[in-house]
Scaffold this active site. Structure first.
Site, PDB file in Angstrom:
ATOM      1  N   LYS A  46       0.843  -1.192   0.000  1.00  0.00           N
ATOM      2  CA  LYS A  46       0.000   0.000   0.000  1.00  0.00           C
ATOM      3  C   LYS A  46       0.884   1.249   0.000  1.00  0.00           C
ATOM      4  O   LYS A  46       1.758   1.394   0.852  1.00  0.00           O
ATOM      5  CB  LYS A  46      -0.924  -0.023   1.218  1.00  0.00           C
ATOM      6  CG  LYS A  46      -1.846  -1.243   1.238  1.00  0.00           C
ATOM      7  CD  LYS A  46      -2.562  -1.410   2.562  1.00  0.00           C
ATOM      8  CE  LYS A  46      -1.621  -1.803   3.662  1.00  0.00           C
ATOM      9  NZ  LYS A  46      -2.316  -2.193   4.924  1.00  0.00           N
TER      10      LYS A  46
ATOM     11  N   THR B  48      -8.365   8.418   8.689  1.00  0.00           N
ATOM     12  CA  THR B  48      -7.638   7.287   8.105  1.00  0.00           C
ATOM     13  C   THR B  48      -7.414   6.147   9.100  1.00  0.00           C
ATOM     14  O   THR B  48      -6.653   5.221   8.824  1.00  0.00           O
ATOM     15  CB  THR B  48      -6.267   7.756   7.576  1.00  0.00           C
ATOM     16  OG1 THR B  48      -5.548   8.410   8.650  1.00  0.00           O
ATOM     17  CG2 THR B  48      -6.434   8.738   6.419  1.00  0.00           C
TER      18      THR B  48
ATOM     19  N   GLY C  67      -7.676   2.819  10.774  1.00  0.00           N
ATOM     20  CA  GLY C  67      -8.193   1.500  10.424  1.00  0.00           C
ATOM     21  C   GLY C  67      -8.261   1.209   8.935  1.00  0.00           C
ATOM     22  O   GLY C  67      -8.905   0.243   8.524  1.00  0.00           O
ATOM     23  N   THR C  68      -7.580   2.014   8.118  1.00  0.00           N
ATOM     24  CA  THR C  68      -7.651   1.789   6.669  1.00  0.00           C
ATOM     25  C   THR C  68      -7.068   0.434   6.278  1.00  0.00           C
ATOM     26  O   THR C  68      -7.642  -0.280   5.454  1.00  0.00           O
ATOM     27  CB  THR C  68      -6.916   2.901   5.896  1.00  0.00           C
ATOM     28  OG1 THR C  68      -5.603   3.077   6.454  1.00  0.00           O
ATOM     29  CG2 THR C  68      -7.659   4.213   5.982  1.00  0.00           C
ATOM     30  N   GLY C  69      -5.919   0.079   6.863  1.00  0.00           N
ATOM     31  CA  GLY C  69      -5.297  -1.195   6.510  1.00  0.00           C
ATOM     32  C   GLY C  69      -6.119  -2.388   6.947  1.00  0.00           C
ATOM     33  O   GLY C  69      -6.262  -3.369   6.213  1.00  0.00           O
ATOM     34  N   CYS C  70      -6.681  -2.306   8.154  1.00  0.00           N
ATOM     35  CA  CYS C  70      -7.547  -3.380   8.651  1.00  0.00           C
ATOM     36  C   CYS C  70      -8.757  -3.552   7.735  1.00  0.00           C
ATOM     37  O   CYS C  70      -9.134  -4.669   7.359  1.00  0.00           O
ATOM     38  CB  CYS C  70      -8.041  -3.063  10.060  1.00  0.00           C
ATOM     39  SG  CYS C  70      -6.752  -2.712  11.272  1.00  0.00           S
TER      40      CYS C  70
END
Length: 262
Positions: free
Chosen positions: A174, A206, A208-211
């Site tokens: 990412k 932003t 928790g975007t990866g989760c």
């Protein structure tokens, strides 16, 4: 209804971790189950404290799910320490879980560490070879491969290394932290390199975007979607979830997990 499993930490603020994963699973029409690896005390401003769950209790949670609610897709997020990570790696192997997405969570959006350094070797050596997809951000990818990632070529090389040398079936790096102007690029490698480009949003929402991204991918894989289609739709979903975020809290706010994906 297909079942998905998240193995991750609990976010008391509700924007990341187990809470974000379960909201995302529901959004994509799969039944969410969970194994909690750590309890965090956090909100949009940061993580004030966390404690890992014992490796034995983590394993017991996984065994309980596998015995009755076998998931069609799973993900791991925060694994806290080497003992928990090793317990999870053994359980994934023993139960032969399908569609495993490894989100190597090391640092919160706020910058607070969420993993003891000793766990990185477990991720690299024991979890990566079992993963259908690994989804590190730029900083996590740099730690995993031991190289600085300052442009798209370096991202592609790191993704190739995760697959060809470390054993993951595919890698999605990412690029939100890459200095790339008003565009964001994510690099997927599964034998071929593919770049996903989108407009950069100027926002602090932003958390928790990866989760959320990895959970969206898992949900679609559990429903039988192809990897490329799942990644594309998940990226669009997260973009819209950021764009329509509710603006809660005074720090890095949560996303709108009810957002569309087109």
């Amino acid at each position: 209804m297909r079942i998905a499993l998240t193995i991750a930490g609990s976010d008391s603020g509700g924007g990341a971790g187990i809470q974000a994963d379960l909201k995302t699973f529901q959004r994509f029409g799969v039944f969410g189950t969970s194994v909690i690896t750590a309890i965090t005390a956090q909100n949009t401003r940061g993580v004030s404290r966390w404690e890992a769950v014992s490796p034995d209790l983590v394993r017991a949670q996984i065994d309980s799910i596998a015995a009755d609610l076998m998931p069609a897709g799973i993900k791991t997020g925060m694994l806290a320490n080497a003992a928990v990570a090793a317990s999870v790696a053994a359980a994934i192997r023993d139960h032969s879980f399908r569609n495993y997405v490894l989100d190597p969570v090391m640092v919160a959006t706020s910058g607070d560490p969420l993993m003891e350094p000793a766990a990185i070797d477990i991720i690299r050596d024991d979890l990566m070879p079992q993963a259908a997809l690994v989804t590190p951000n730029l900083h996590e990818a740099a730690i995993i491969v031991g190289e600085k990632l300052e442009d798209e070529d370096a991202m592609a090389h790191a993704a190739e290394k995760m697959v060809n040398e470390m054993g993951a079936q595919a890698a999605l790096i990412k690029g939100g932290h890459l200095e790339s102007g008003d565009r964001v690029v994510d690099i997927l490698y599964d034998g071929d390199v593919r770049a996903f480009r989108g407009k950069r949003l100027n926002t602090t929402s932003t958390h928790g975007t990866g989760c959320t991204l990895s959970a969206a991918i898992v949900a679609q894989l559990a429903n039988g979607e192809s990897l490329h289609a799942a990644v594309r739709r998940a990226i669009d979903y997260v973009h819209n979830a950021i764009a329509t975020a509710p603006g809660l809290g005074s720090g890095h706010g949560p996303l709108n997990h009810l957002a569309g994906d087109s």
